[in-house]
Design an enzyme around this catalytic site. Structure first.
Site, PDB file in Angstrom:
ATOM      1  N   LYS A   1       0.835  -1.206   0.000  1.00  0.00           N
ATOM      2  CA  LYS A   1       0.000   0.000   0.000  1.00  0.00           C
ATOM      3  C   LYS A   1       0.876   1.265   0.000  1.00  0.00           C
ATOM      4  O   LYS A   1       0.647   2.180  -0.788  1.00  0.00           O
ATOM      5  CB  LYS A   1      -0.898   0.000   1.253  1.00  0.00           C
ATOM      6  CG  LYS A   1      -1.545   1.349   1.550  1.00  0.00           C
ATOM      7  CD  LYS A   1      -2.417   1.305   2.773  1.00  0.00           C
ATOM      8  CE  LYS A   1      -1.719   1.545   4.085  1.00  0.00           C
ATOM      9  NZ  LYS A   1      -1.430   2.940   4.456  1.00  0.00           N
ATOM     10  N   ASN A   2       1.855   1.285   0.899  1.00  0.00           N
ATOM     11  CA  ASN A   2       2.622   2.516   1.077  1.00  0.00           C
ATOM     12  C   ASN A   2       3.652   2.762  -0.025  1.00  0.00           C
ATOM     13  O   ASN A   2       4.343   3.783  -0.032  1.00  0.00           O
ATOM     14  CB  ASN A   2       3.266   2.546   2.467  1.00  0.00           C
ATOM     15  CG  ASN A   2       2.203   2.732   3.545  1.00  0.00           C
ATOM     16  OD1 ASN A   2       1.060   3.075   3.237  1.00  0.00           O
ATOM     17  ND2 ASN A   2       2.574   2.484   4.793  1.00  0.00           N
TER      18      ASN A   2
ATOM     19  N   ARG B   1      -5.134  10.901   4.159  1.00  0.00           N
ATOM     20  CA  ARG B   1      -4.045  11.852   4.321  1.00  0.00           C
ATOM     21  C   ARG B   1      -3.032  11.780   3.180  1.00  0.00           C
ATOM     22  O   ARG B   1      -2.468  12.789   2.765  1.00  0.00           O
ATOM     23  CB  ARG B   1      -3.360  11.519   5.636  1.00  0.00           C
ATOM     24  CG  ARG B   1      -2.638  12.615   6.278  1.00  0.00           C
ATOM     25  CD  ARG B   1      -1.865  12.084   7.450  1.00  0.00           C
ATOM     26  NE  ARG B   1      -0.459  12.412   7.271  1.00  0.00           N
ATOM     27  CZ  ARG B   1       0.072  13.573   7.613  1.00  0.00           C
ATOM     28  NH1 ARG B   1      -0.649  14.487   8.197  1.00  0.00           N
ATOM     29  NH2 ARG B   1       1.336  13.821   7.382  1.00  0.00           N
TER      30      ARG B   1
ATOM     31  N   CYS C   1      -5.128  13.093  13.116  1.00  0.00           N
ATOM     32  CA  CYS C   1      -5.739  11.805  12.851  1.00  0.00           C
ATOM     33  C   CYS C   1      -5.535  10.943  14.079  1.00  0.00           C
ATOM     34  O   CYS C   1      -4.916  11.380  15.042  1.00  0.00           O
ATOM     35  CB  CYS C   1      -5.136  11.152  11.621  1.00  0.00           C
ATOM     36  SG  CYS C   1      -3.464  10.641  11.888  1.00  0.00           S
TER      37      CYS C   1
ATOM     38  N   ARG D   1       0.379  14.691  13.162  1.00  0.00           N
ATOM     39  CA  ARG D   1       1.004  14.497  11.858  1.00  0.00           C
ATOM     40  C   ARG D   1       1.088  15.780  11.027  1.00  0.00           C
ATOM     41  O   ARG D   1       0.399  15.935  10.020  1.00  0.00           O
ATOM     42  CB  ARG D   1       0.276  13.391  11.088  1.00  0.00           C
ATOM     43  CG  ARG D   1       0.350  12.067  11.806  1.00  0.00           C
ATOM     44  CD  ARG D   1      -0.423  10.995  11.112  1.00  0.00           C
ATOM     45  NE  ARG D   1       0.336  10.328  10.067  1.00  0.00           N
ATOM     46  CZ  ARG D   1      -0.165   9.366   9.301  1.00  0.00           C
ATOM     47  NH1 ARG D   1      -1.410   8.993   9.441  1.00  0.00           N
ATOM     48  NH2 ARG D   1       0.568   8.790   8.387  1.00  0.00           N
ATOM     49  N   PRO D   2       1.955  16.683  11.413  1.00  0.00           N
ATOM     50  CA  PRO D   2       2.109  17.925  10.653  1.00  0.00           C
ATOM     51  C   PRO D   2       2.747  17.681   9.281  1.00  0.00           C
ATOM     52  O   PRO D   2       3.217  16.574   9.001  1.00  0.00           O
ATOM     53  CB  PRO D   2       3.051  18.744  11.529  1.00  0.00           C
ATOM     54  CG  PRO D   2       3.772  17.767  12.375  1.00  0.00           C
ATOM     55  CD  PRO D   2       2.872  16.588  12.549  1.00  0.00           C
ATOM     56  N   ILE D   3       2.771  18.712   8.446  1.00  0.00           N
ATOM     57  CA  ILE D   3       3.362  18.586   7.106  1.00  0.00           C
ATOM     58  C   ILE D   3       4.460  19.634   6.898  1.00  0.00           C
ATOM     59  O   ILE D   3       4.813  19.951   5.774  1.00  0.00           O
ATOM     60  CB  ILE D   3       2.277  18.734   6.014  1.00  0.00           C
ATOM     61  CG1 ILE D   3       1.428  19.987   6.286  1.00  0.00           C
ATOM     62  CG2 ILE D   3       1.421  17.497   5.898  1.00  0.00           C
ATOM     63  CD1 ILE D   3       0.715  20.470   5.075  1.00  0.00           C
ATOM     64  N   ASP D   4       4.960  20.159   8.030  1.00  0.00           N
ATOM     65  CA  ASP D   4       5.958  21.228   7.936  1.00  0.00           C
ATOM     66  C   ASP D   4       7.179  20.838   7.096  1.00  0.00           C
ATOM     67  O   ASP D   4       7.737  21.667   6.374  1.00  0.00           O
ATOM     68  CB  ASP D   4       6.393  21.659   9.352  1.00  0.00           C
ATOM     69  CG  ASP D   4       6.858  20.487  10.205  1.00  0.00           C
ATOM     70  OD1 ASP D   4       6.210  19.429  10.159  1.00  0.00           O
ATOM     71  OD2 ASP D   4       7.879  20.616  10.893  1.00  0.00           O
ATOM     72  N   LEU D   5       7.583  19.568   7.168  1.00  0.00           N
ATOM     73  CA  LEU D   5       8.795  19.165   6.438  1.00  0.00           C
ATOM     74  C   LEU D   5       8.553  19.117   4.932  1.00  0.00           C
ATOM     75  O   LEU D   5       9.445  19.436   4.140  1.00  0.00           O
ATOM     76  CB  LEU D   5       9.291  17.808   6.953  1.00  0.00           C
ATOM     77  CG  LEU D   5       9.699  17.805   8.436  1.00  0.00           C
ATOM     78  CD1 LEU D   5       9.983  16.391   8.918  1.00  0.00           C
ATOM     79  CD2 LEU D   5      10.914  18.701   8.663  1.00  0.00           C
TER      80      LEU D   5
ATOM     81  N   ASP E   1       4.369   0.556  12.004  1.00  0.00           N
ATOM     82  CA  ASP E   1       3.160  -0.074  11.450  1.00  0.00           C
ATOM     83  C   ASP E   1       2.985  -1.523  11.901  1.00  0.00           C
ATOM     84  O   ASP E   1       1.973  -2.148  11.572  1.00  0.00           O
ATOM     85  CB  ASP E   1       3.179   0.001   9.916  1.00  0.00           C
ATOM     86  CG  ASP E   1       2.996   1.425   9.413  1.00  0.00           C
ATOM     87  OD1 ASP E   1       2.570   2.288  10.204  1.00  0.00           O
ATOM     88  OD2 ASP E   1       3.292   1.683   8.231  1.00  0.00           O
TER      89      ASP E   1
ATOM     90  N   VAL F   1       8.009   6.963  16.772  1.00  0.00           N
ATOM     91  CA  VAL F   1       7.691   7.612  15.482  1.00  0.00           C
ATOM     92  C   VAL F   1       6.446   8.501  15.581  1.00  0.00           C
ATOM     93  O   VAL F   1       6.457   9.645  15.118  1.00  0.00           O
ATOM     94  CB  VAL F   1       7.548   6.555  14.360  1.00  0.00           C
ATOM     95  CG1 VAL F   1       7.192   7.227  13.030  1.00  0.00           C
ATOM     96  CG2 VAL F   1       8.836   5.748  14.217  1.00  0.00           C
TER      97      VAL F   1
ATOM     98  N   ARG G   1      -8.899  -0.266   4.383  1.00  0.00           N
ATOM     99  CA  ARG G   1      -8.018   0.737   3.790  1.00  0.00           C
ATOM    100  C   ARG G   1      -6.658   0.133   3.464  1.00  0.00           C
ATOM    101  O   ARG G   1      -5.973   0.620   2.557  1.00  0.00           O
ATOM    102  CB  ARG G   1      -7.799   1.900   4.770  1.00  0.00           C
ATOM    103  CG  ARG G   1      -9.009   2.777   4.966  1.00  0.00           C
ATOM    104  CD  ARG G   1      -8.663   3.941   5.837  1.00  0.00           C
ATOM    105  NE  ARG G   1      -7.386   4.501   5.400  1.00  0.00           N
ATOM    106  CZ  ARG G   1      -6.567   5.207   6.159  1.00  0.00           C
ATOM    107  NH1 ARG G   1      -6.880   5.452   7.405  1.00  0.00           N
ATOM    108  NH2 ARG G   1      -5.442   5.685   5.687  1.00  0.00           N
TER     109      ARG G   1
END
Ligand code: EPU
Length: 416
Positions: A22-23, A93, A117, A122-126, A305, A327, A397
């Protein structure tokens, strides 16, 4: 709402073939927006998240066709939209992964900000730090985030944390940027390597994927190609634990054993026998499971995971096991559900202390996220009585045909 019912099952036996990851498939589908010719992807897992990503691509103007089971053809020659709708972003996401490709291919992209979530903020700053370093302007207003750039220019980018998604998004943005981009402290996950090898097939120039420094030389455009998705190491790990916890004997086929080293090592520490044989791995469980400790880390460390599934196993290991989750800051949602089934677990910040119990008992439980759902299925296989799992859309999912695959191994699992 549909539920999954799991009855106490006999030791699992037989062979199971693992689906594509999936990933890996999600970023590779997003990266398909970069190609100007036909792209064929093979071994794409049949999952809700994949359906959503295909919907995202279609909404942006790509043509997506399912040619056969697991085979998808994408043509992105006519991208005519740069906005990913809130409704699609809020479903998944990973929709955020189209930002890098759109920014570099058509110079602009807009989506809604991914919210918090179940497993943390889970920020997206990077991701944004990377886009900015390549020359993009970022705007955030009314819950939307947009990025645009007349042209992107390669740069040196250091990631404060080796984020998988940020590495992927920046790598995708950099493939069509002018000059060279270097990502330092990049994520080293096998899914990053798969994405890079896919992009290179399309004509990109990426070196170093799988190490902490990735070098990307920008090219003018990408074409098409055929690519097979790597096997899902987390699905493999989940079936390995299913064999271990039921005292079974299962051959897990279509795995890359070097991707699952920490899972193999930890199962051995619990007393299970694990035999590697080419692209398969046989797991023979034991009645005398022993406690062990795990600390989740970016690859090649123990995968976050697999944390929830291992916690189910540890609940039945003799002695005290400790799990440290480094993590994600809030990935212990499964603990309360496992406790309802008789597990003895205490949380202390980012650590969980698990005292092994003799047995688990069934209860109505809820899948709080995908891997928590898998952990509850595993618990159900050995719990006394019938375990009823709610919110199973989380499981759909990320697990392709979980009941069918488990049933073939002798599990008593149904959907109603
Ligand atoms: N992070 C930041 N800033 C960022 C990005 C991430 O602080 O800009 C933090 C996150 O908050 C988190 C940590 O970094 O604490 C790791 O996040 P990462 O970006 O590596 O994760 P991701 O790309 O959002 C992918 C997988 C997850 C998997 C993680 C870690 C996909 C689609 N998702 O998420 O998979 O847990 O990497 O390996 O690839 C799952 O399959 O169940 C799943 C959640």
């Amino acid at each position: 709402m549909e539920k999954i019912l799991v009855e106490t099952s006999p030791p699992l036996k037989g062979k199971v073939r693992i689906s594509g990851a999936k990933n890996s498939a999600l970023p590779i589908l997003a990266a398909s927006l970069l190609g100007t010719e036909d792209i064929i992807l093979e071994d794409v897992p049949n999952l809700k998240d994949i359906e959503v990503m295909c919907e995202v691509l279609t909404s942006l103007g790509a043509k997506v066709e399912i040619l056969d089971k697991g085979i998808i053809k994408i043509n992105s020659s006519n991208i005519n939209n740069y906005v990913t709708r809130y409704e699609l972003m809020s479903k998944m996401r990973a929709s955020f992964l189209v930002m890098g490709p759109l920014l570099t291919r058509i110079g602009k992209t807009q989506t809604s900000l991914p919210g918090g979530c179940a497993i943390g903020t889970r920020p997206i700053d990077l991701h944004l730090k990377g886009f900015k370093a390549l020359g993009a302007t970022i705007n955030v207003d009314h819950g939307n985030i947009s990025a645009y750039a007349d042209k992107l220019v390669g740069n040196k980018i250091y990631l404060d944390f080796p984020s998988v998604g940020a590495t992927e998004n920046i790598m995708m943005a950099a493939v069509l940027a002018e000059g060279e981009t270097i990502i330092d402290n990049a994520a080293m996950e096998p899914e990053i390597v798969d994405l890079a090898s896919f992009l290179n097939k399309l004509g990109a120039d990426i070196k170093g994927a799988g190490t902490s420094t990735i070098k990307i030389k920008g090219v003018k455009e990408l074409g098409g190609g055929v690519h097979s998705i790597i096997p899902d190491r987390i699905e493999a790990g989940t079936f390995m634990v299913a064999s271990a916890i039921t005292g079974g004997d299962v051959v897990v086929e279509n795995v890359i054993t070097s991707h699952i080293k920490p899972i193999i090592a930890k199962l051995k520490e619990t007393g299970c026998e694990v035999i590697e044989n080419g692209d398969s791995v046989r797991v023979i469980g034991t009645k005398d499971l022993r406690a062990t400790d795990i600390k989740t880390l970016p690859y090649p460390g123990f995968p976050t995971d697999m944390q929830a599934q291992f916690m189910t196993l540890m609940s039945l290991c003799k002695g005290t096991s400790v799990v440290i989750e480094t993590v994600f800051e809030n990935r212990f949602m499964h603990v309360d559900e496992l406790k309802r089934m008789g597990a003895d677990i205490k949380i202390d910040g980012r650590s969980a202390i698990i005292n092994g119990v003799d047995k688990l008992t069934s209860a109505p439980v809820k899948a709080t996220d995908l891997r928590a759902g898998a952990a509850l299925v595993l618990a159900g296989l050995v719990a006394e009585g019938v375990t009823e799992i709610d919110n199973i859309y989380h499981i759909d999912r990320g697990y392709d045909g979980i009941e069918e695959k488990l049933s073939k191994l002798g599990a008593r699992i149904y959907r109603k």
